[in-house]
Design a protein around this motif. Sequence first.
Motif, PDB file in Angstrom:
ATOM      1  N   GLN A   1      40.407   8.148  34.660  1.00 24.46           N
ATOM      2  CA  GLN A   1      39.835   9.490  34.794  1.00 24.46           C
ATOM      3  C   GLN A   1      38.412   9.566  34.264  1.00 24.46           C
ATOM      4  O   GLN A   1      37.607  10.400  34.692  1.00 24.46           O
TER       5      GLN A   1
ATOM      6  N   LYS B   1      35.144   9.423  36.477  1.00 19.29           N
ATOM      7  CA  LYS B   1      34.645  10.609  37.171  1.00 19.29           C
ATOM      8  C   LYS B   1      33.502  11.278  36.409  1.00 19.29           C
ATOM      9  O   LYS B   1      32.867  12.203  36.917  1.00 19.29           O
ATOM     10  N   ASN B   2      33.248  10.814  35.187  1.00 19.28           N
ATOM     11  CA  ASN B   2      32.194  11.381  34.359  1.00 19.28           C
ATOM     12  C   ASN B   2      30.842  10.808  34.780  1.00 19.28           C
ATOM     13  O   ASN B   2      30.485   9.679  34.426  1.00 19.28           O
ATOM     14  N   GLU B   3      30.077  11.576  35.536  1.00 19.99           N
ATOM     15  CA  GLU B   3      28.807  11.086  36.075  1.00 19.99           C
ATOM     16  C   GLU B   3      27.811  10.730  34.971  1.00 19.99           C
ATOM     17  O   GLU B   3      27.016   9.800  35.121  1.00 19.99           O
TER      18      GLU B   3
ATOM     19  N   ARG C   1      36.451   4.258  45.184  1.00 20.46           N
ATOM     20  CA  ARG C   1      35.642   5.458  45.411  1.00 20.46           C
ATOM     21  C   ARG C   1      34.435   5.473  44.485  1.00 20.46           C
ATOM     22  O   ARG C   1      33.316   5.793  44.900  1.00 20.46           O
ATOM     23  N   THR C   2      34.671   5.111  43.226  1.00 25.67           N
ATOM     24  CA  THR C   2      33.572   5.065  42.262  1.00 25.67           C
ATOM     25  C   THR C   2      32.587   3.956  42.610  1.00 25.67           C
ATOM     26  O   THR C   2      31.371   4.135  42.537  1.00 25.67           O
TER      27      THR C   2
ATOM     28  N   LYS D   1      30.440   5.050  45.450  1.00 29.56           N
ATOM     29  CA  LYS D   1      29.529   6.130  45.065  1.00 29.56           C
ATOM     30  C   LYS D   1      28.300   5.610  44.336  1.00 29.56           C
ATOM     31  O   LYS D   1      27.181   6.076  44.572  1.00 29.56           O
TER      32      LYS D   1
END
Length: 289
Positions: A221, A224-226, A251-252, A255
């Motif tokens: 999790q 998800k911290n940009e 996904r990360t 991205k």
Amino acid sequence: MTTKNYKWELRKGSRKEICPNCGKRRFVPYVSAADGKTLAGAQYGRCDREQHCGYICYPSGDGLPDVPKVAEAVVTDVPIYISDMVCTEFRFPTAFYKFLSDLLGVQSALHTIDRYQIAEYRGRVCFVQRDINGIIRAVKMIKYKADGHRDKNEMPPVMWGHKCKGLAKYVNGNTLQQCFFGEHLLKDCNKVVAIVESEKTAACMAEIMPSAVWIACGGSQMLKNERMHKVLEGRRVMMIPDNAQFYNWSRTAQKYGYNISNVMETKAPFEGADILDIFTEHNKQQQKQ
């Protein structure tokens, strides 16, 4: 009067190593008298804290050991100082050190503890999250068993330094702002950055595969911290997710333009394994032979 020529002597100079007994950098190793450099073995030497530790281990025999024996050092209950943070509440991680030394060897275990600033607080292993500027952002505390696996019976499973009365003053900032575990090692370093989930895995893999800087996100999790990813801009990054997490982490990777390995989808020794489990399982098989 004749002078006896010794095979080993204490290394000259001011450079010290981490003592396998007390965990402080006050250890002078025995080296070959012939060149003054070749170590007799990771456990052979003397701690110069005579009053508070007194550890000394003499090398035996005249030949260089092919494989140094792992020292069965009894680590005393003494404070451990984490870099510039003088925290007397921390202790040397005795049980975790035993696991690391069995897996990596004595000196590598001590190097790992020192490099990743691993400590112990009230029986829990402490993973200090220090950012690239050296600021302590969080202290994550987890209970481990002697075999290096998490103690799932311990509640809560994870504790945080900023919530503990004895540690809160050492965590910088008014609000919790986590960073990658091992992020402080990125400063002035251009190696490939390897991201895994577990702090234990990052610390161990840094000794097993030192060609990369190993950091841990501490949980899927957190990816998800940009804000956390800004420190990785312009770096070569390889993500190594746990078994069954490849598509989630992909996904990360897409991205941020990271590379990602599917090794745990094809080589996992059991469901949910991570890359360290490949090496630990291999060691178990070797010991059975």
